[in-house]
Design a protein around this motif. Structure first.
Motif, short mmCIF file in Angstrom:
data_model
loop_
_atom_site.label_atom_id
_atom_site.label_comp_id
_atom_site.label_asym_id
_atom_site.label_seq_id
_atom_site.Cartn_x
_atom_site.Cartn_y
_atom_site.Cartn_z
N ASP A 339 0.83 -1.20 0.00
CA ASP A 339 0.00 0.00 0.00
C ASP A 339 0.87 1.26 0.00
OD1 ASP A 339 -2.41 -1.32 -0.10
OD2 ASP A 339 -2.84 -1.14 2.05
N ALA A 343 1.09 4.11 -3.03
CA ALA A 343 0.90 5.53 -2.75
C ALA A 343 2.03 6.37 -3.31
CB ALA A 343 0.77 5.75 -1.24
N SER A 360 -6.93 1.84 -5.79
CA SER A 360 -6.07 2.82 -5.13
C SER A 360 -6.14 4.18 -5.81
CB SER A 360 -4.62 2.34 -5.13
OG SER A 360 -4.50 1.08 -4.49
N SER A 367 -2.42 13.03 -9.42
CA SER A 367 -3.66 12.82 -8.66
C SER A 367 -4.91 13.18 -9.45
CB SER A 367 -3.63 13.64 -7.36
OG SER A 367 -3.43 15.02 -7.63
#
Length: 439
Positions: A339, A343, A360, A367
């Motif tokens: 994870d 990220a 995710s 973004s």
């Protein structure tokens, strides 16, 4: 979301390892190191690795493993870490574990710097596709746990593309056209730069064009660093440089970083990890960037190469190989660990990590791109299978950097730099006992 194929490094390396077994320190038995007795007390491991998110992953591991505590050191990028690891191994004081790029593993195995962790890693083999697992294994011996893969993509400043009303190039022919358009619309800006020291990037573009830099058959190696496809790629970038459409300069220098932050460097044809690197330089541009498929040399051919990607290996010097293997496995298969990877924009090597990307958020730099992980998965599925690396990649990288830097400085052809690199690689292989075709 598994990849379609992987670099069959060790299949091609087989004869090289056999020819140099006397220097590798590998057991003559079944290849697997005997498991160590369980370690009971608090064990402290030294770990070398570069890249975003590593500090956070180590902290999470330490929290979950009170009897194994890891100290993290950033020893530089892939090349620096490999060089320092080899030096430290020879001195007998290498760290317990380290990150290594896949293409550097063959030379490290030949040098006897890595521990065979077959006995400690059988329980995680199924967490990876056979192709990815093969990146770190040879002839029944396992030398690392895959961490991430780096299929090449086109990382670009979507905000600046929109401002200049330019389209994302789908082919390298269109890339040259867009590069010219950028220079006309904003004389301070460049679509991209050509970095003389980026061996892995150039190798990936050459592989995409159809080149194979190392092959081995019947104990005879063929070196193709200056082959037809590679020369065509060199001539392509030479043309862009000569016309002033791209700027030839090193990446990630203060000057380059400044131009990036000013919006004067509009793209970086690199790999999935590129977004994480750029975010560390230009946080204020978060949300402005996106990724797209890498431009194609032949329209309709969407295959791409890996640029980078790494594994966590255990040093032959480690006195705590079992604990180090436990660490390597957790770092690359645990949900908390992948994870954090996701990220930061890394594409995990583990299948569960790849599957987790679909739910995710995209990395911070991109973004605003809702289909980021879909584009990433498509690139991973389109990787070229069976790309092999030779036993002296470090020699090739050093020769390439020197020759291309000189070519840019002296305004001589990049194709000549490839010939010099090839000759240096062939001479080095011959001097160390390898049989090279045509020599």
């Amino acid at each position: 979301m598994g990849i379609r194929g992987g670099s069959s490094t060790f299949a091609a390396l087989g004869m090289a390892v056999l020819l140099t077994a006397c220097s590798s320190g590998t057991d003559a038995g079944d290849g697997a190191a005997a498991p160590q007795a369980a370690e009971t007390g608090p064990v402290t491991l030294q770990f070398w690795c570069w890249g975003a998110g590593k500090k956070e992953k180590v902290e999470a591991f330490n929290k979950a493993h009170p009897n194994i505590q890891v100290t993290h050191t950033d020893a530089g990028g892939g090349t620096d870490t490999a060089t320092k690891l080899l030096t430290a191994n020879r001195a007998g004081n290498a760290p317990d574990a380290a990150c290594l790029e896949y293409q550097t593993l063959p030379a490290m195995i030949v040098a006897g710097a890595l521990a065979d962790i077959s006995a400690q890693t059988g329980d995680v083999k199924a967490a990876f596709t056979p192709e990815v697992w093969s990146l770190t294994s040879f002839d029944g011996a396992v030398y690392g746990v895959p961490q991430d893969i780096g299929p090449m993509v086109f990382v670009y400043n979507r905000k600046r593309f929109d401002e200049l009303k330019i389209e994302v190039p789908k082919t390298w022919k269109e890339f040259a056209e867009v590069a010219a358009d950028v220079r006309k619309k904003d004389p301070d800006a460049y679509l991209a730069t050509f970095a003389p020291s980026e061996f892995g990037n150039f190798a990936g573009l050459a592989q995409q064009a159809g080149s194979s830099w190392w092959k081995v058959q019947d104990q005879t190696w063929t070196v193709g660093i200056a082959d037809g496809p590679s020369t065509q790629v060199a001539d392509y970038w030479q043309g862009l440089i000569d016309k002033g459409l791209v700027k030839a300069e090193p990446l990630l220098t203060p000057e380059w970083n400044s131009q990036l932050n000013k919006g004067n460097v509009l793209s970086w044809p690199s790999a999935l990890w590129g977004a994480g690197v750029l975010y560390g330089i230009a946080e204020k541009q978060a949300g402005d960037w996106a990724i797209a498929p890498l431009p194609q040399w032949t329209e309709g051919d969407d295959r791409v190469a890996f640029q980078g990607g790494s594994a966590i290996v255990v040093s032959k010097n480690s006195k705590h190989a079992q604990a180090a293997a436990t660490f390597a496995k957790w770092m690359n298969t645990d949900k908390t660990a992948y994870d954090i990877q996701i990220a930061e924009g890394e594409y995990p090597a583990a299948l569960a990590g790849q599957e987790a990307t679909s739910a995710s958020e995209p990395p911070k730099l991109v973004s605003g791109q809702k289909d980021y992980w879909q584009v990433a998965a498509k690139a991973a599925q389109s990787t070229i299978p069976h790309i092999s690396w030779g036993p002296n990649v470090s020699t090739a990288e050093s020769a390439f950097r020197d020759a291309t830097a000189a070519a840019v400085r002296d305004k001589t052809p990049l194709s000549e730099a490839l010939k010099k690199t090839q000759q240096a690689v062939v001479d080095d292989m011959k001097s160390t006992g390898f049989k090279v075709a045509g020599q």
